[in-house]
Design a protein around this motif. Structure first.
Motif, short mmCIF file in Angstrom:
data_model
loop_
_atom_site.label_atom_id
_atom_site.label_comp_id
_atom_site.label_asym_id
_atom_site.label_seq_id
_atom_site.Cartn_x
_atom_site.Cartn_y
_atom_site.Cartn_z
N GLU A 432 1.08 -1.15 -0.10
CA GLU A 432 0.00 -0.03 -0.02
C GLU A 432 1.01 1.19 0.05
O GLU A 432 0.71 2.07 -0.83
N LYS A 433 1.62 1.37 0.96
CA LYS A 433 2.55 2.43 1.04
C LYS A 433 3.60 2.68 0.02
O LYS A 433 3.74 3.76 -0.36
N LEU A 434 4.08 1.63 -0.71
CA LEU A 434 4.93 1.67 -1.71
C LEU A 434 4.26 2.31 -3.00
O LEU A 434 4.73 3.24 -3.74
N ILE A 435 2.95 1.95 -3.09
CA ILE A 435 2.15 2.60 -4.24
C ILE A 435 1.77 4.11 -4.11
O ILE A 435 2.08 4.96 -4.95
N VAL A 436 2.02 4.46 -2.72
CA VAL A 436 1.74 5.98 -2.42
C VAL A 436 3.02 6.55 -2.78
O VAL A 436 2.91 7.65 -3.20
N TYR A 437 4.01 6.02 -2.46
CA TYR A 437 5.15 6.68 -2.84
C TYR A 437 5.75 6.45 -4.33
O TYR A 437 6.69 6.94 -4.61
N GLY A 438 4.73 5.93 -5.23
CA GLY A 438 5.06 5.94 -6.69
C GLY A 438 5.84 4.74 -7.14
O GLY A 438 6.39 4.65 -8.10
N ALA A 439 6.27 3.86 -6.20
CA ALA A 439 7.07 2.79 -6.34
C ALA A 439 6.23 1.55 -7.09
O ALA A 439 4.96 1.64 -7.33
N LEU A 440 6.83 0.49 -7.67
CA LEU A 440 6.41 -0.47 -8.53
C LEU A 440 6.54 -1.90 -7.93
O LEU A 440 7.53 -2.68 -7.94
N PRO A 441 5.60 -2.15 -6.89
CA PRO A 441 5.88 -3.71 -6.25
C PRO A 441 5.27 -4.55 -6.96
O PRO A 441 4.15 -4.42 -7.58
N ILE A 442 5.91 -5.52 -7.41
CA ILE A 442 5.53 -6.72 -8.32
C ILE A 442 5.37 -8.08 -7.86
O ILE A 442 4.86 -9.02 -8.37
N THR A 443 5.54 -8.15 -6.50
CA THR A 443 5.73 -9.70 -5.85
C THR A 443 5.09 -9.76 -4.54
O THR A 443 4.97 -8.79 -3.74
N VAL A 444 4.41 -10.99 -4.41
CA VAL A 444 4.05 -11.26 -2.82
C VAL A 444 4.24 -13.00 -2.89
O VAL A 444 4.51 -13.52 -3.92
N SER A 445 4.17 -13.45 -1.57
CA SER A 445 4.45 -14.71 -1.76
C SER A 445 3.66 -15.67 -0.48
O SER A 445 3.20 -14.92 0.35
N ASP A 446 3.68 -16.80 -0.73
CA ASP A 446 2.95 -17.75 0.34
C ASP A 446 3.89 -18.82 0.77
O ASP A 446 5.17 -19.01 0.28
#
Length: 635
Positions: A432-446
């Motif tokens: 969430e906060k990365l999107i606010v700062y304009g970054a591009l988060p590309i992964t999550v994992s389990d």
């Protein structure tokens, strides 16, 4: 009794096993279907040759074997001189026996091994490391008596103690317990090395705790070199003030009783009452509880609030359990631990496997037992306290910390590719906060793999991820909706091209191979969202590649800050807005960052060094605790 030795730690040949009188000279079976020499010696009962092997189905003796037995019985009726001569001939006679063990027994044998105890070879359980009468249905049976020759190992495996140990072992993905070698770092000074050596000698099997101790001692080498007084302080600090281990019985929805093990380690209270998380996960052990408590002690000391450190939890797995089952477990857990908790003693907070629901159940039982409402636990309680961003605090704090690091490099998060592991509370709030700062988060994992979305996540996609997690579905379902995404089974996200990495899953999730992948992927900053996410070998790789590491004890201070704001009287009277709360959180993270940098530079570490933040955070936290412990004397 004849035993195969395919289990862990068994020698290739085990002659003269003193376990059973009738099997003293019988070679043990090494592999399934291997031939076995039965040598009948003086004093042995001839009928032993016809005794079925352990685990084998009963069979009738063949005519040849019957004739041979009959002949030996006739020999026993000869005069004494002739009988002695016949016995000597019989002792030289060997009989080849081929036995194919049943498959269901083959799996059983790997749980046993042979070792020498007090000069005598014994059969041990690979799971619980016990032997003999502790594992017998008949506690009064003689270890080497004639009537026990058939199956001492079978008696062992049928015991309730062994079955319980086996159940616990099977719960950890059917892996045989093998002592992992502890990676010991080379320290510059003998004094620092003696601290680690003493910890290894005291707790040789607590791998996670020893790893944490080594990292801290390595960071404190220059501090200890300047003042040898800190050696005694460190030795006292490494021994927790109090360890509580207890059983947690609970009843499931079918009426069946289960028992789990609970832990609470109150590590150090020199700075104030303890604060620390509760983890519910099947891998929870005393070693992990101690390591988490030790890390929390340093994290709290580094924060603007002077608090002690604690950690705990249970090997209970809330996944797949109903709300009623989780409530009954939490109430049983609190029945034992409540007497050690309180606003001036110890207040727990949420951790892996413990969220809003679990904290509510725990606090409800605590309030009922304690008889008052004081000391409400730190946790997401929007309806009964004023902090509106409690759940987001840790994840947001990680991004704030990364922004401070990039700011000193004249860079910003905007446009940077970010790789995130995990998909729990911390990981999703980092997105969430990365999107606010304009970054591009590309992964999550389990636990089964990782999901990559080359288009990056947005708020709508994060909401979809939350729905998937709430319904306990696999992240694989995400790729069915978004065609540009892909889920990789049994893999980690560290080989994806990235600028910043946020490991937010669990301890030691990044090993040496993963660290090499991160270096090759172009990563320049690693922000630790979970405690001790890198193995020692991985840390060495990252430092040699000059990748900046933000330690969890500094970057993860957001949870500590939010918890204290939540417990603050002013906060409970005022309903903080999200903007006010975030502003206070940013200020606290900034203070933590500056303290770590200052301590590093004071002891000669360059600000641009990959070790600066890690060593600076440990030094600042340790000196704060050491001064308090010195002032309070030897207590």
């Amino acid at each position: 009794m004849l035993l195969p030795v395919s289990g862990v730690g068994m020698n290739s040949t085990m002659d003269d096993m003193n376990l059973i009188q009738q099997a003293q000279r019988h070679h043990l079976v090494r592999e399934l279907g291997e031939e076995l020499d039965l040598e009948i010696g003086p004093g042995d009962d001839a009928s032993f040759a016809n005794t079925p092997l352990i685990g084998g189905p009963p069979r009738e003796p063949s005519s040849e074997e019957h004739d041979e037995t009959k002949q030996m019985v006739m020999v026993s009726q000869l005069p004494s001189d002739d009988q002695d001569m016949s016995k000597m001939q019989a002792s030289k006679r060997k009989k080849k026996v081929v036995k194919r063990w049943r498959e269901e027994w083959a799996d059983t044998y790997k749980w046993a091994y042979v070792d020498v105890k007090e000069g005598t070879a014994r059969i041990f359980c690979s799971v619980c490391r016990e032997y003999g009468r502790k594992h017998r249905r008949n506690p009064y049976g003689n270890e080497g008596s004639r009537n026990m020759q058939m199956s001492a190992l079978e008696e062992h495996n049928n015991s309730l103690l062994h079955k319980e140990a086996l159940r616990l072992q099977m719960a950890s993905k059917d892996k045989i317990i093998v002592d992992k070698p502890i990676y010991v770092k080379a320290l510059m000074s003998k004094t620092a090395g003696s601290i680690v050596e003493a910890a290894l000698k005291r707790d040789p099997h607590e791998i996670e705790f020893i790893q944490s101790v080594q990292e801290v001692v390595h960071a404190l080498e220059r501090v200890i070199a300047k003042n040898s007084h800190y050696v005694n302080i460190m030795e006292r600090l490494l021994e927790p003030e109090r360890i509580i281990i207890f059983r947690v019985p609970w009843v499931d929805d079918r009426g069946e009783t289960h028992v789990n093990r609970g832990f609470r380690v109150q590590f150090n209270q020199a700075l104030g009452p303890c604060r620390g998380g509760i983890r519910f996960h099947q891998s929870m052990t005393l070693s992990i509880a101690k390591f988490l408590g030790f890390e929390q002690t340093l994290k709290n000391a580094l924060s603007p609030y002077k608090l002690g450190g604690a950690a705990g939890g249970s090997d209970f797995d809330p996944k797949g359990k109903s709300d009623n089952e989780i409530m009954r477990f939490c109430q049983s857990f609190m029945n034992e631990i409540y007497r050690y908790l309180g606003p001036d003693k110890d207040l727990p907070s949420e951790e892996m496997g413990v969220g809003t629901r679990e904290m509510g159940y725990l606090f409800g039982q605590y309030r009922r037992l304690a008889g008052h409402f004081q000391g409400s636990f730190t946790g997401p309680r929007i309806f009964w306290s004023g902090s509106s961003l409690r759940t987001e605090a840790t994840g947001y704090g990680l991004v704030f910390f990364a922004q401070l690091m990039l700011g000193d490099m004249n860079k910003e998060l905007k446009g940077l590719r970010c790789v995130v592991s995990g998909s729990g509370k911390i990981a999703l709030h980092v997105l969430e906060k990365l999107i606010v700062y304009g970054a591009l988060p590309i992964t999550v994992s389990d636990s089964k793999g990782y999901l990559v979305d080359e288009d990056g996540f947005d708020f709508m996609k994060i909401s979809f991820l939350r729905d998937i997690k709430a319904q306990q579905r696999s992240l694989r379902d995400y790729s069915k909706t978004y065609a540009r995404s892909k889920y990789y089974d049994e893999a980690k996200p560290w080989n994806e091209r990235c600028d910043v990495a946020f490991p937010c899953s669990s301890q030691n999730e990044i090993d040496q191979a993963d660290a090499i992948n991160l270096v090759n992927s172009g990563c320049c900053i690693l922000v630790e969202g979970s405690n001790m996410p890198c193995t020692p070998e991985a840390v060495d790789v990252l430092r040699k590649a000059n990748i900046l590491i933000a330690p969890a004890m500094a970057a993860g201070a957001g949870g500590v800050v939010a918890g204290e704001l939540e417990l603050n009287h002013e906060c409970n009277l005022i309903n903080w807005s999200a903007e006010d709360f975030e502003s206070k959180l940013q200020e606290a993270i900034k203070q933590t960052y500056q303290r770590a940098i200052k301590a590093a530079t004071d002891f000669g570490y360059q600000k641009e060094s990959p070790e600066a933040l890690v060593h600076g955070a440990v030094i600042s936290a340790f000196l704060t605790i050491a001064h308090a412990m010195t002032d309070q004397g030897c207590v």
